[in-house]
Design a protein around this motif. Structure first.
Motif, PDB file in Angstrom:
ATOM      1  N   SER A  36      26.589 -75.132   9.358  1.00 42.00           N
ATOM      2  CA  SER A  36      25.512 -74.451   8.628  1.00 42.00           C
ATOM      3  C   SER A  36      24.309 -75.348   8.394  1.00 42.00           C
ATOM      4  O   SER A  36      23.225 -74.861   8.056  1.00 42.00           O
ATOM      5  N   LEU A  37      24.459 -76.663   8.582  1.00 41.33           N
ATOM      6  CA  LEU A  37      23.357 -77.590   8.354  1.00 41.33           C
ATOM      7  C   LEU A  37      22.339 -77.590   9.493  1.00 41.33           C
ATOM      8  O   LEU A  37      21.240 -78.137   9.341  1.00 41.33           O
ATOM      9  N   VAL A  38      22.692 -77.012  10.618  1.00 45.55           N
ATOM     10  CA  VAL A  38      21.763 -76.959  11.757  1.00 45.55           C
ATOM     11  C   VAL A  38      20.876 -75.729  11.615  1.00 45.55           C
ATOM     12  O   VAL A  38      21.358 -74.597  11.622  1.00 45.55           O
ATOM     13  N   VAL A  39      19.584 -75.964  11.491  1.00 42.73           N
ATOM     14  CA  VAL A  39      18.597 -74.892  11.325  1.00 42.73           C
ATOM     15  C   VAL A  39      17.553 -75.041  12.424  1.00 42.73           C
ATOM     16  O   VAL A  39      17.009 -76.129  12.617  1.00 42.73           O
ATOM     17  N   ALA A  40      17.276 -73.967  13.149  1.00 40.88           N
ATOM     18  CA  ALA A  40      16.288 -74.037  14.227  1.00 40.88           C
ATOM     19  C   ALA A  40      15.809 -72.636  14.567  1.00 40.88           C
ATOM     20  O   ALA A  40      16.577 -71.680  14.505  1.00 40.88           O
ATOM     21  N   ASP A  41      14.534 -72.540  14.924  1.00 42.57           N
ATOM     22  CA  ASP A  41      13.975 -71.263  15.366  1.00 42.57           C
ATOM     23  C   ASP A  41      13.439 -71.362  16.785  1.00 42.57           C
ATOM     24  O   ASP A  41      12.623 -70.560  17.215  1.00 42.57           O
ATOM     25  N   LYS A  42      13.907 -72.388  17.527  1.00 47.57           N
ATOM     26  CA  LYS A  42      13.501 -72.596  18.912  1.00 47.57           C
ATOM     27  C   LYS A  42      14.655 -73.252  19.655  1.00 47.57           C
ATOM     28  O   LYS A  42      15.660 -73.639  19.035  1.00 47.57           O
ATOM     29  N   PRO A  43      14.575 -73.398  20.975  1.00 46.26           N
ATOM     30  CA  PRO A  43      15.672 -74.042  21.712  1.00 46.26           C
ATOM     31  C   PRO A  43      15.936 -75.465  21.212  1.00 46.26           C
ATOM     32  O   PRO A  43      14.994 -76.235  20.993  1.00 46.26           O
ATOM     33  N   VAL A  44      17.196 -75.792  20.996  1.00 43.21           N
ATOM     34  CA  VAL A  44      17.589 -77.117  20.515  1.00 43.21           C
ATOM     35  C   VAL A  44      18.833 -77.583  21.248  1.00 43.21           C
ATOM     36  O   VAL A  44      19.644 -76.774  21.695  1.00 43.21           O
ATOM     37  N   ARG A  45      18.961 -78.908  21.339  1.00 42.88           N
ATOM     38  CA  ARG A  45      20.164 -79.535  21.885  1.00 42.88           C
ATOM     39  C   ARG A  45      20.914 -80.200  20.734  1.00 42.88           C
ATOM     40  O   ARG A  45      20.329 -80.996  19.991  1.00 42.88           O
ATOM     41  N   VAL A  46      22.186 -79.859  20.607  1.00 42.33           N
ATOM     42  CA  VAL A  46      23.009 -80.340  19.506  1.00 42.33           C
ATOM     43  C   VAL A  46      24.230 -81.057  20.066  1.00 42.33           C
ATOM     44  O   VAL A  46      24.926 -80.505  20.927  1.00 42.33           O
ATOM     45  N   ALA A  47      24.494 -82.259  19.580  1.00 39.43           N
ATOM     46  CA  ALA A  47      25.724 -82.974  19.937  1.00 39.43           C
ATOM     47  C   ALA A  47      26.669 -82.940  18.752  1.00 39.43           C
ATOM     48  O   ALA A  47      26.270 -83.232  17.620  1.00 39.43           O
ATOM     49  N   ASP A  48      27.920 -82.573  19.007  1.00 47.93           N
ATOM     50  CA  ASP A  48      28.973 -82.545  17.997  1.00 47.93           C
ATOM     51  C   ASP A  48      29.902 -83.709  18.301  1.00 47.93           C
ATOM     52  O   ASP A  48      30.702 -83.652  19.241  1.00 47.93           O
ATOM     53  N   ASP A 123      18.289 -82.940  19.580  1.00 48.14           N
ATOM     54  CA  ASP A 123      17.495 -82.599  18.401  1.00 48.14           C
ATOM     55  C   ASP A 123      18.323 -82.731  17.128  1.00 48.14           C
ATOM     56  O   ASP A 123      17.790 -83.052  16.060  1.00 48.14           O
ATOM     57  N   HIS A 124      19.594 -82.444  17.234  1.00 49.35           N
ATOM     58  CA  HIS A 124      20.523 -82.531  16.105  1.00 49.35           C
ATOM     59  C   HIS A 124      21.783 -83.233  16.580  1.00 49.35           C
ATOM     60  O   HIS A 124      22.217 -83.049  17.717  1.00 49.35           O
ATOM     61  N   VAL A 125      22.381 -84.020  15.678  1.00 47.03           N
ATOM     62  CA  VAL A 125      23.724 -84.553  15.887  1.00 47.03           C
ATOM     63  C   VAL A 125      24.532 -84.225  14.646  1.00 47.03           C
ATOM     64  O   VAL A 125      24.109 -84.509  13.524  1.00 47.03           O
ATOM     65  N   ILE A 126      25.689 -83.590  14.848  1.00 47.47           N
ATOM     66  CA  ILE A 126      26.572 -83.269  13.738  1.00 47.47           C
ATOM     67  C   ILE A 126      27.874 -84.028  13.908  1.00 47.47           C
ATOM     68  O   ILE A 126      28.274 -84.353  15.031  1.00 47.47           O
ATOM     69  N   MET A 127      28.531 -84.333  12.796  1.00 41.17           N
ATOM     70  CA  MET A 127      29.797 -85.063  12.898  1.00 41.17           C
ATOM     71  C   MET A 127      30.667 -84.803  11.678  1.00 41.17           C
ATOM     72  O   MET A 127      30.187 -84.672  10.558  1.00 41.17           O
ATOM     73  N   ASN A 128      31.952 -84.699  11.955  1.00 35.49           N
ATOM     74  CA  ASN A 128      32.988 -84.582  10.936  1.00 35.49           C
ATOM     75  C   ASN A 128      33.998 -85.676  11.234  1.00 35.49           C
ATOM     76  O   ASN A 128      35.084 -85.415  11.753  1.00 35.49           O
ATOM     77  N   PRO A 129      33.613 -86.938  10.938  1.00 33.52           N
ATOM     78  CA  PRO A 129      34.458 -88.055  11.355  1.00 33.52           C
ATOM     79  C   PRO A 129      35.739 -88.147  10.537  1.00 33.52           C
ATOM     80  O   PRO A 129      35.841 -87.548   9.457  1.00 33.52           O
ATOM     81  N   PRO A 130      36.745 -88.875  11.037  1.00 37.59           N
ATOM     82  CA  PRO A 130      37.960 -89.089  10.244  1.00 37.59           C
ATOM     83  C   PRO A 130      37.587 -89.710   8.905  1.00 37.59           C
ATOM     84  O   PRO A 130      36.816 -90.670   8.860  1.00 37.59           O
ATOM     85  N   PHE A 131      38.085 -89.157   7.788  1.00 44.35           N
ATOM     86  CA  PHE A 131      37.638 -89.681   6.497  1.00 44.35           C
ATOM     87  C   PHE A 131      38.772 -90.030   5.542  1.00 44.35           C
ATOM     88  O   PHE A 131      38.537 -90.315   4.379  1.00 44.35           O
TER      89      PHE A 131
END
Length: 262
Positions: A36-48, A123-131
């Motif tokens: 939900s943290l990724v917000v965009a109104d145009k083409p974007v590249r996202v790395a998870d 444009d965005h990088v998201i991560m849910n690393p081991p915590f």
């Protein structure tokens, strides 16, 4: 014959994820909040980064029709689950915009680039690393232990890679435990600024169990501590309306400050 996996619906059946049954990392609310943290109104590249079976990345793709997603996963088994997820007929509408890259997030320099994690393309990088702290209660499941146990310098290594593959002005988003705030801010260092931290509480009167963090590459803005997000009401287990909307991809959780403010 006992099945080794389950096929789970997310966003009320909008997309599905193939996940290991009784072993490894199984995605749920954390992945949906991260997406939900990724917000965009145009083409974007996202790395998870550390994508597992791909739940968070697919949640972004399902909500944002112009997003292209790179699922980066080190574990061959979990990367295979991600590929099987993309092959599900239910996911045909988004599979063409999602790619799986089986590699180690912590690679640096030429090995990182050779593995497919290229400089300044996202444009965005998201991560849910081991915590989970390595000293916490151990699980007999080796795959789950690898997915959940935090190693020394983890945030530094993952955030370093995020900064390398992200365009200037791009957004880093992650979910973690509150006790990791110091490591996260240290890892962001001079790479990322404008940190916005949201504490997530199970319900009013209970301590935060997670934090959502966003930051912008190259920003000089100061850290902001946002209002708490409550997942449930004081009584019962039902989500609050806002948390339910976030969990099911009906709305996003945008930053307070636009990403262009650097």
């Amino acid at each position: 014959m006992t099945s080794t996996h389950t096929i789970d619906a997310f966003h009320r059946g909008r997309f599905h994820v193939t996940q290991p049954k009784g072993g490894g990392h199984r995605s749920g609310v954390d992945a949906m909040l991260l997406a939900s943290l990724v917000v965009a109104d145009k083409p974007v590249r996202v790395a998870d980064l550390g994508a597992g079976a791909g739940a968070a990345g697919l949640a972004v793709a399902a909500r944002l029709e112009q997003a292209r997603i790179l699922l980066v996963e080190k574990s061959p088994l979990m990367a295979d689950y991600a590929r099987r997820t993309l092959a599900l007929p239910e996911n045909a509408f988004l599979a063409g915009r999602v790619e799986v890259l089986e590699t180690d997030v912590t690679l640096t320099g030429k090995p990182r680039i050779a593995a497919g994690l290229l400089d300044e393309v996202c444009d965005h990088v998201i991560m849910n690393p081991p915590f989970n702290d390595a000293a916490d209660r151990r699980t007999p499941d080796a795959l789950k232990a690898e997915a959940h146990a935090m190693t020394e310098g983890l945030f530094e290594a993952w955030v370093r890679t995020a900064g390398a593959i992200m365009k200037p002005g791009g957004q880093l988003s992650l979910i973690a435990r509150p006790q990791s705030i110091a490591e996260i801010t240290d890892a962001c260092g001079k790479r990322f600024g404008g940190l916005e931290i949201t504490p997530i509480h199970p319900r009013p009167g209970e301590n935060a169990t997670r934090i959502l963090v966003t930051a912008v590459k190259g920003s000089r803005a100061r850290l902001a501590l946002r209002a708490p997000l409550f997942l449930h009401g004081a009584d019962g287990h039902a989500f609050t309306p806002f948390a339910d909307d976030l969990n099911n991809g009906r709305t996003a959780y945008p930053r307070l400050s636009p990403r262009r403010n650097r």
